[in-house]
Design an enzyme around this catalytic site. Structure first.
Site, PDB file in Angstrom:
ATOM      1  N   THR A  15       0.836  -1.210   0.000  1.00  0.00           N
ATOM      2  CA  THR A  15       0.000   0.000   0.000  1.00  0.00           C
ATOM      3  C   THR A  15       0.870   1.259   0.000  1.00  0.00           C
ATOM      4  O   THR A  15       0.353   2.365   0.033  1.00  0.00           O
ATOM      5  CB  THR A  15      -0.896   0.050   1.262  1.00  0.00           C
ATOM      6  OG1 THR A  15      -0.030   0.045   2.422  1.00  0.00           O
ATOM      7  CG2 THR A  15      -1.834  -1.138   1.340  1.00  0.00           C
ATOM      8  N   GLY A  16       2.178   1.091  -0.007  1.00  0.00           N
ATOM      9  CA  GLY A  16       3.092   2.222   0.226  1.00  0.00           C
ATOM     10  C   GLY A  16       3.374   3.053  -1.018  1.00  0.00           C
ATOM     11  O   GLY A  16       2.958   2.730  -2.139  1.00  0.00           O
ATOM     12  N   ASP A  17       4.134   4.100  -0.773  1.00  0.00           N
ATOM     13  CA  ASP A  17       4.470   5.078  -1.806  1.00  0.00           C
ATOM     14  C   ASP A  17       5.319   4.462  -2.927  1.00  0.00           C
ATOM     15  O   ASP A  17       5.040   4.643  -4.112  1.00  0.00           O
ATOM     16  CB  ASP A  17       5.232   6.224  -1.108  1.00  0.00           C
ATOM     17  CG  ASP A  17       5.796   7.214  -2.090  1.00  0.00           C
ATOM     18  OD1 ASP A  17       4.991   7.926  -2.700  1.00  0.00           O
ATOM     19  OD2 ASP A  17       7.035   7.280  -2.242  1.00  0.00           O
ATOM     20  N   ASP A 178      19.838  -0.562  -5.744  1.00  0.00           N
ATOM     21  CA  ASP A 178      20.298   0.816  -5.774  1.00  0.00           C
ATOM     22  C   ASP A 178      19.800   1.298  -7.128  1.00  0.00           C
ATOM     23  O   ASP A 178      20.370   0.943  -8.167  1.00  0.00           O
ATOM     24  CB  ASP A 178      21.824   0.902  -5.700  1.00  0.00           C
ATOM     25  CG  ASP A 178      22.295   2.352  -5.665  1.00  0.00           C
ATOM     26  OD1 ASP A 178      21.672   3.190  -6.350  1.00  0.00           O
ATOM     27  OD2 ASP A 178      23.260   2.653  -4.966  1.00  0.00           O
ATOM     28  N   HIS A 179      18.718   2.076  -7.120  1.00  0.00           N
ATOM     29  CA  HIS A 179      18.044   2.313  -8.404  1.00  0.00           C
ATOM     30  C   HIS A 179      18.908   3.109  -9.387  1.00  0.00           C
ATOM     31  O   HIS A 179      18.656   3.080 -10.582  1.00  0.00           O
ATOM     32  CB  HIS A 179      16.665   2.947  -8.207  1.00  0.00           C
ATOM     33  CG  HIS A 179      16.700   4.358  -7.747  1.00  0.00           C
ATOM     34  ND1 HIS A 179      16.902   4.697  -6.442  1.00  0.00           N
ATOM     35  CD2 HIS A 179      16.577   5.518  -8.422  1.00  0.00           C
ATOM     36  CE1 HIS A 179      16.903   6.010  -6.341  1.00  0.00           C
ATOM     37  NE2 HIS A 179      16.699   6.535  -7.517  1.00  0.00           N
ATOM     38  N   LYS A 183      19.714   2.998 -14.036  1.00  0.00           N
ATOM     39  CA  LYS A 183      19.554   4.144 -14.932  1.00  0.00           C
ATOM     40  C   LYS A 183      20.378   3.943 -16.194  1.00  0.00           C
ATOM     41  O   LYS A 183      21.528   3.506 -16.148  1.00  0.00           O
ATOM     42  CB  LYS A 183      19.981   5.447 -14.230  1.00  0.00           C
ATOM     43  CG  LYS A 183      19.013   5.863 -13.121  1.00  0.00           C
ATOM     44  CD  LYS A 183      19.448   7.160 -12.490  1.00  0.00           C
ATOM     45  CE  LYS A 183      18.647   7.481 -11.248  1.00  0.00           C
ATOM     46  NZ  LYS A 183      17.362   8.099 -11.476  1.00  0.00           N
ATOM     47  N   GLU A 217      19.760  18.076  -6.067  1.00  0.00           N
ATOM     48  CA  GLU A 217      18.296  18.124  -6.083  1.00  0.00           C
ATOM     49  C   GLU A 217      17.866  19.565  -5.870  1.00  0.00           C
ATOM     50  O   GLU A 217      18.487  20.291  -5.084  1.00  0.00           O
ATOM     51  CB  GLU A 217      17.721  17.271  -4.962  1.00  0.00           C
ATOM     52  CG  GLU A 217      18.033  15.796  -5.121  1.00  0.00           C
ATOM     53  CD  GLU A 217      17.566  15.007  -3.914  1.00  0.00           C
ATOM     54  OE1 GLU A 217      16.362  14.736  -3.841  1.00  0.00           O
ATOM     55  OE2 GLU A 217      18.395  14.700  -3.053  1.00  0.00           O
ATOM     56  N   ASP A 236      22.330   9.072   3.031  1.00  0.00           N
ATOM     57  CA  ASP A 236      21.240   8.923   2.071  1.00  0.00           C
ATOM     58  C   ASP A 236      21.739   8.816   0.632  1.00  0.00           C
ATOM     59  O   ASP A 236      21.129   8.125  -0.180  1.00  0.00           O
ATOM     60  CB  ASP A 236      20.287  10.128   2.208  1.00  0.00           C
ATOM     61  CG  ASP A 236      19.002   9.937   1.419  1.00  0.00           C
ATOM     62  OD1 ASP A 236      18.439   8.816   1.479  1.00  0.00           O
ATOM     63  OD2 ASP A 236      18.555  10.886   0.757  1.00  0.00           O
ATOM     64  N   HIS A 241      24.500   5.564  -3.718  1.00  0.00           N
ATOM     65  CA  HIS A 241      24.539   5.994  -5.127  1.00  0.00           C
ATOM     66  C   HIS A 241      25.912   6.536  -5.550  1.00  0.00           C
ATOM     67  O   HIS A 241      26.457   6.135  -6.573  1.00  0.00           O
ATOM     68  CB  HIS A 241      23.486   7.077  -5.381  1.00  0.00           C
ATOM     69  CG  HIS A 241      22.137   6.743  -4.843  1.00  0.00           C
ATOM     70  ND1 HIS A 241      21.561   5.503  -5.004  1.00  0.00           N
ATOM     71  CD2 HIS A 241      21.237   7.471  -4.130  1.00  0.00           C
ATOM     72  CE1 HIS A 241      20.376   5.490  -4.425  1.00  0.00           C
ATOM     73  NE2 HIS A 241      20.151   6.669  -3.875  1.00  0.00           N
TER      74      HIS A 241
END
Ligand code: NAP
Length: 491
Positions: A15-17, A178-179, A183, A217, A236, A241
């Site tokens: 149900t998460g983001d 590690d998305h 990429k 960011e 983070d 990354h």
């Protein structure tokens, strides 16, 4: 159409983001491309008491955009089932096992199971244990565990987490996401480095002057404030990354382009990271926090869920060394932060000057290879060429090495590529435990120095590229950031 895969996905945190924003749309892409067709089903689990119908509706909404046909979305959503489940409650795993068995038969899946832990890491150990003890893992197919970051908050906690998972799942069935590794342009690093003799030969400390990695960011801490306050930019972004990018840029050429050879070289590169003493941290790393902006944006300490005396850094810049034969002596400048001038991920490889400038008063620009990962994939090579005309003059020219001519080629989303890799059992683009461990060792030294040594935490203006100290870090070496808020590619 892709090779069809048979798999039952069990998504913890259904149900998460993350599930709604990334996982369901990625599964839908794999479905539309034919990798998933009849023989797959998804169980979403979380505590909320949703029905299958409600869940399917959530999934339909998550995958619907302008290009989606209603029939496709309906057909896809029918493969989704919901099981209300508290991961701490053993009884619930019994119900989950029964549902999994029923769906395995209904969709002729053959026992292949993918457990996606899209929830807080503090539950990972208990879920792994119950998957084994309650026989939710099968013995007639594969059982693969996909886990999200953060993997611990220091080396000791990462070891504990790894042990709690490792008791039940072998390293080769654990896929640590590690998305960034999914990429397109990050995967392009290997193509550029190892597919072109031009770069392969120059990719070392004899020809490279310095490397710059920027992950910036524009947004502030937003809705992840609670988590961010306990993590900060170093944990983070750098531990995972940025150090993954460092490893891809500095690893030796693997013997073959395969999982085991690539991982071996990445581990070796991370093992060669120079771990700093507290004095070296003070010299080589800068941290900072964003302040209030003149445009009325809140400073970090004014954000909700953030302590008014918070010492959490929202910006880090540092100089990193990989002490391998090919890279020792090459400064790798890294930088990441929130509320910076622009959202971008880019890598600048700055080559050394020619040994002698024979052109008299003509100034030579640097050769710079720039790989822009975001917002749009681009690769440029900056060179010196002759100015057209009677006289001999030089100018700096940027060659565009990535002409995307075919607009119809849609770039797959990182999660889509990574989920397909897991279905195929290919862990190349996932982080091996040893990579995690060496990265934490490096990061812990910085964190400990910051925590124990009252090293200052300056503020930076929102919309800038960080504090003056980050520029000074390079200026001391007679370098400067290639990417600045005023200039995309200055030299
Ligand atoms: P989230 O929106 O807070 O979702 C957490 C999920 O866990 C919810 O589905 C929640 O559902 C479920 N849950 C919580 N306690 C539970 C319990 N005791 N038993 C069963 N289910 C429980 O978090 P998220 O943003 O999706 O993030 C999930 C993971 O991905 C985290 O590890 C996060 O660090 C990582 N991650 C997220 C993102 C992102 O973009 N969101 C990016 C990178 C990494 P109920 O309340 O219904 O139980």
């Amino acid at each position: 159409m892709g090779t069809r895969q048979q798999a039952l996905f069990i998504i913890f945190g259904g149900t998460g983001d993350l599930a709604k924003r990334k996982l369901y749309p990625s599964l839908f892409e794999l479905y539309k491309k034919g990798f998933l067709k009849e023989n797959f089903a998804v169980i979403g689990t979380a505590r909320r008491p949703w029905t299958d119908e409600y869940f399917q509706d959530v999934v339909r909404k998550a995958v619907t955009d302008a290009d989606t046909s209603k029939e496709d979305a309906d057909e896809f959503a029918q493969h989704f089932y919901y099981q209300s489940h508290n991961v701490n409650d053993t009884e619930h795993y019994v119900t989950l096992r029964k549902l999994a068995q029923r769906l395995d038969q209904k969709y002729s899946i053959g026992g292949n199971r993918l457990f996606y832990l899209a929830m807080s890491p503090r539950f990972f150990g208990t879920i792994a244990e119950h998957l084994k003890s309650q026989n939710i893992v099968t013995d007639n197919g594969y059982n693969r565990l996909i886990i999200e970051k953060p993997f611990g908050h220091d080396l000791a906690s990462a070891k504990d987490l790894n042990n709690s998972i490792g008791r039940y799942f072998a390293e080769d069935s654990v896929f640590r996401i590690d998305h960034y590794l999914g990429k397109e342009m990050i995967q392009n690093i290997a193509a550029v480095r190892f597919g072109n003799n031009l770069f392969r030969s120059l990719w070392n400390n004899r020809y490279i002057d310095n490397i710059q990695i920027t992950l910036s960011e524009a947004l502030g801490v937003e809705e992840r404030a609670g988590y961010y306050e306990t993590a900060g930019a170093l944990r983070d972004m750098v531990q995972n990354h940025i150090l993954q990018i460092v490893s891809l840029l500095t690893m030796n050429m693997p013997a073959s382009f395969t999982e085991s050879d690539i991982r071996r070289e990445k581990i070796y590169a991370l093992k060669a990271l120079q771990v700093y003493s507290p004095e070296q941290v003070e010299k080589n790393f800068v941290r900072a926090q964003y302040g209030e902006s003149s445009a009325g944006l809140k400073g970090y300490r004014q954000e909700e869920q953030i302590a008014d005396d918070s010492k959490t850094e929202t910006f880090v810049a540092g100089k990193v060394f990989v002490n391998s034969e090919n890279f020792s002596g090459v400064p790798i400048y890294i930088r990441t932060g929130k509320r910076l001038s622009k959202k971008t991920t880019r890598i600048d490889i700055v080559f050394k000057d020619v040994p002698k400038n024979i052109f008299g008063s003509e100034r030579l620009g640097k050769n710079i290879l720039t790989i822009i990962v975001e917002p749009k994939g681009e690769i440029y090579l900056q060179m010196n060429v002759k100015k057209i005309g009677q006289n001999f003059g030089l100018k700096v020219q940027k060659l565009d090495l990535l002409q995307v001519e075919d607009n119809s080629v849609q770039i797959p989303e990182a999660y889509e590529k990574l989920i397909l890799d897991v279905l195929r059992g290919d862990a190349t683009n996932f982080t091996h435990w040893e990579e995690v461990a060496y990265s934490w060792k490096f990061v812990d030294a910085i964190r400990n120095a910051w925590d124990n040594q009252q090293i200052p935490l300056p503020e930076y203006a929102s919309g800038s590229m960080g504090p003056q100290e980050a520029d000074d870090l390079l200026a001391r070496d007679d370098h400067h950031w290639i990417f600045t808020s005023e200039n995309d590619n200055r030299d």
